[in-house]
Scaffold this active site. Structure first.
Site, mmCIF file in Angstrom:
data_model
loop_
_atom_site.group_PDB
_atom_site.id
_atom_site.type_symbol
_atom_site.label_atom_id
_atom_site.label_comp_id
_atom_site.label_asym_id
_atom_site.label_seq_id
_atom_site.Cartn_x
_atom_site.Cartn_y
_atom_site.Cartn_z
ATOM 1 C CE LYS A 1 1.056 4.666 8.572
ATOM 2 N NZ LYS A 1 -0.352 4.801 8.829
ATOM 3 C CE1 TYR B 1 -3.644 2.563 0.626
ATOM 4 C CE2 TYR B 1 -2.353 3.303 2.508
ATOM 5 C CZ TYR B 1 -3.404 3.486 1.629
ATOM 6 O OH TYR B 1 -4.210 4.598 1.746
ATOM 7 C CG ASP C 1 5.610 3.642 1.309
ATOM 8 O OD1 ASP C 1 5.831 4.206 2.403
ATOM 9 O OD2 ASP C 1 4.501 3.659 0.751
HETATM 10 N N1 PMP Z 1 2.597 4.062 2.505
HETATM 11 C C1 PMP Z 1 2.494 3.171 3.483
HETATM 12 C C2 PMP Z 1 3.469 2.037 3.554
HETATM 13 C C3 PMP Z 1 1.487 3.298 4.449
HETATM 14 O O1 PMP Z 1 1.385 2.401 5.436
HETATM 15 C C4 PMP Z 1 0.600 4.388 4.367
HETATM 16 C C5 PMP Z 1 -0.500 4.587 5.378
HETATM 17 N N2 PMP Z 1 -0.918 3.486 6.062
HETATM 18 C C6 PMP Z 1 0.758 5.296 3.317
HETATM 19 C C7 PMP Z 1 1.771 5.112 2.406
HETATM 20 C C8 PMP Z 1 -0.152 6.478 3.174
HETATM 21 O O2 PMP Z 1 0.085 7.365 4.206
HETATM 22 P P1 PMP Z 1 -1.051 8.417 4.657
HETATM 23 O O3 PMP Z 1 -2.143 7.627 5.267
HETATM 24 O O4 PMP Z 1 -0.330 9.318 5.631
HETATM 25 O O5 PMP Z 1 -1.454 9.153 3.424
#
Ligand code: PMP
Length: 451
Positions: free
Chosen positions: A293, A165, A265
């Site tokens: 995060k 994701y 990521d």
């Molecule tokens: N990349 C990863 C690996 C994530 O876990 C998340 C959110 N869970 C995102 C991107 C997207 O981040 P955001 O919810 O702050 O837009």
């Protein structure tokens, strides 16, 4: 508006949930969500909150490892705001830094000294980070990384992996949780959009591969037309799956040979599994990496970081903007968070508690006769019901017994432990022996409930 219930102070004396307490109920939350649904779809502000069991909860306060909800329940929290709260809720140094900045203004439309300080701390911690650009969410950081990669290479194609994701935007919400009947061949997965309403041209240049399969990645990269490979370096959104030995190294070498930008990521793993993220743990340095995060303890901060010559495309025609980027209050939280995490001792202090919890969950499930695999880092791990072996890629996770795991989470919640329905458990520096004791007692009972 509902009236706030009496909330017990979070002092040590009031910390332990009494064993004679009746099961927690969530009626006030339910009523408030129902009311909120008149003005907000589903009563919430993110799709990922809609499916929570028994329904989304409404919270009044949070402290250390605990959440206090609208029904007066005190819950041991393993959501941790979906990961950011690695220092526990309401961390004192972060709160003080934020309070000080609040006295000086909220938003300047210009630079603050805090921003430079945060960037310098960040670059000292993260191996790939020669430079960085701040923004406000992980989804945006990913978009910035993709733009850098395409601008720098002059190529279009991006490779992503099944089950990974990278945010909710049209260009990348593809094959995040594809079901077996539509996902196509394992070696050549069909890209499956994750939402209705997505513009197919936006993800038309995204190709999908199974993760942890180096020969397939090498063969595709050898064509020489790929702008970027983006992956979670340890797959933590679905499952907590480690890269196979040599996989990240092989991906690194193949990207270098093909002139492809390797993007990790690290929105979940960054500042959580080590001060320098998964790239530090596994010793493989990407060209770019995205963070969010844990970087700011719950304030909306994200970043794309990496090689200076790549980040500098933003001074040579590539565009990335944002009214709220590096907002000073959020930067104050960033500086305080990074200072607290920089030497690695805070993150390391989570390990014994996380390891004990992982082992305790595994043995409670075994004792209840439930087949499950508990894998990952002590700071972020995953419990997969129905798997006797750790998963290696998305398609292994399709065999999980999700329905029973969701019932397990419901059983935990009535015992005042809040764990994510998708199987992830996030720990903070404030999850101490007492919190783990309480959790393991609840886990043993909940396991018996769903056995
Ligand atoms: N990349 C990863 C690996 C994530 O876990 C998340 C959110 N869970 C995102 C991107 C997207 O981040 P955001 O919810 O702050 O837009």
């Amino acid at each position: 508006m509902g009236t706030a219930p009496d909330i017990a102070p979070a002092g040590i004396a009031s910390r332990v949930n009494r064993p004679d307490q009746p099961p927690a109920t969530f009626e006030e939350s339910r009523r408030r969500i129902e009311r909120a649904a008149k003005f907000m779809p589903g009563g919430v502000s993110s799709n990922f909150r809609i499916g929570m069991v028994p329904h989304p909860l409404v919270f009044e306060r949070a402290e250390g490892p605990y959440l206090f909800d609208a029904d007066g329940n005190r819950l041991v929290d393993y959501y941790l705001g979906m990961g950011p709260m690695i220092l526990g809720h309401n961390s004192a140094p972060v709160r003080r830094a934020v309070e000080q900045q609040l006295e000086r203004g909220f938003l300047y439309g210009g630079q603050s000294g805090l921003e430079e300080e945060a960037a310098e701390l960040f670059c000292a911690m993260v191996p790939c980070a020669e430079k960085l650009r701040f923004c406000s969410s992980g989804s945006e950081a990913v978009q910035a990384a993709l733009r850098i990669a395409r601008a720098a290479t002059g190529r279009r194609t991006v490779i992503k992996f099944e089950g990974h994701y990278h945010g909710w935007f049209d260009s990348i919400l593809v094959s995040v949780a594809p079901q077996a009947d539509v996902a196509g061949d394992r070696a050549h997965p069909t890209p499956i959009p994750g939402s209705t309403g997505q513009d197919p041209t936006a993800w038309g240049s995204v190709e999908v591969l199974p993760w942890n399969d180096l020969p397939l990645l090498e063969a595709r990269l050898a064509v020489g037309d790929v702008a970027a490979v983006i992956m979670e370096p340890a797959m933590c959104n679905a499952g907590a799956i480690f890269p196979k030995p040599g996989y990240l190294e092989g991906a690194r070498a193949a990207c270098t040979a093909a002139g492809t930008v390797l993007i990790f990521d690290e929105v979940i793993t960054g500042f959580r599994v080590a001060p320098g993220g998964a790239q530090q743990v596994f010793g493989v340095t990407p060209d770019l990496a995205t963070f969010a995060k844990a970087v700011a303890s719950g304030f909306p901060v994200a970043a794309v970081a990496g090689r200076a010559e790549l980040l500098d495309v933003f001074t040579r025609g590539a565009v990335h903007g944002g009214t709220y980027n590096s907002q000073p209050v959020a930067m104050a939280a960033t500086v305080a968070s990074l200072r607290a995490l920089a030497d690695g001792s805070a993150i390391a202090s989570i390990a014994p508690h996380g390891t004990r919890l992982m082992q305790g969950i595994a043995s409670a499930l075994k004792a209840a006769g439930i087949t499950a695999s508990v894998t990952g880092f002590p700071q972020i791990f995953h419990v997969a019901f129905g798997l006797s072996e750790p998963a290696q890629e998305w398609r292994d996770l399709l065999r999980m017994d999700k329905a029973r795991y969701i019932r397990f989470c419901g059983a935990l919640l009535t015992r005042r432990v809040r764990a994510l329905e998708r199987g992830a458990w996030f720990l903070s520096t404030t999850h101490d022996s007492l919190a783990i004791d309480e959790t393991l007692a609840a886990v043993a009972e909940a396991a018996r409930d769903v056995a």
